[in-house]
Design a protein around this motif. Structure first.
Motif: not given
Length: 196
Positions: A26-35
């Motif tokens: 989930n953090v990876a998905k959110r990080a990808e979104y914020l990136a």
């Protein structure tokens, strides 16, 4: 980077319990979104998000050994703050075991719990992705998610205010990096208000 996303997921499935693995995804998905939102390399953000808690389920002795093997000397505050071990050990593990030589990624893993002054864009993305991932459900998480999509700096300031107040209320030690992060974000906020 020499390790693939598939290899990282295999490694994490061996090292993390199911709840922590879900959180990391989930953090990876959110990080990808914020990136994408802040025009940073999405694949680097995603990989860093996956790895940010790589040592979270290790016992403290193993974490301390990983830290020691890397030549890192803990400060007095860090020695007395076991919840910080996993981030320091995780950065050491990523660098020494996984051979990740991207300092930005290493720092993002290292400072995802404390923050620090002078955080890079990736460090800010991982810090906020960890606090706003889909599995987070603290009372005002939706407000923090929305704020993080408008301004990472404002979201970090908001989060630091809460985190530091919570630590003080629980009579815990304050890491100097967290205090420095708060001071820097507060100064930026005041400078913007002064210019407005």
């Amino acid at each position: 980077m020499q390790i693939s996303e598939e290899e990282i997921l295999r490694l994490l499935s061996q090292r993390l319990n199911p709840k922590r693995l879900t959180h990391s995804v989930n953090v990876a998905k959110r990080a990808e979104y914020l990136a994408e939102l802040y025009q940073y390399d999405k694949s680097v953000a995603k990989m860093t998000g996956l790895l940010h808690d790589v040592c979270k389920n290790d016992n403290f002795d193993i974490m301390l050994q990983t830290i020691s093997n890397s030549g890192i000397i803990l400060t007095a505050v860090e020695r007395q703050s076991p919840p910080l071990y996993h981030a320091i050990a995780g950065a050491a593990f990523a660098k020494d075991v996984l051979k990740i030589n991207d300092d930005d990624m290493i720092h993002a893993i290292r400072y995802h719990t404390t923050g620090r002054a002078g955080m890079s864009l990736l460090e800010k993305i991982i810090f906020m992705a960890d606090l706003t991932s889909d599995d987070r459900d603290y009372p005002d998480v939706e407000s923090v998610r929305i704020l993080s999509e408008k301004s990472l700096d404002d979201a970090i300031l908001y989060a630091m205010e809460f985190l530091l107040q919570d630590l003080v209320a629980r009579k815990q030690l304050l890491h100097p990096d967290s205090v420095a992060c708060y001071n820097e974000q507060q100064s930026r906020c005041r400078s913007r208000e002064h210019l407005a």
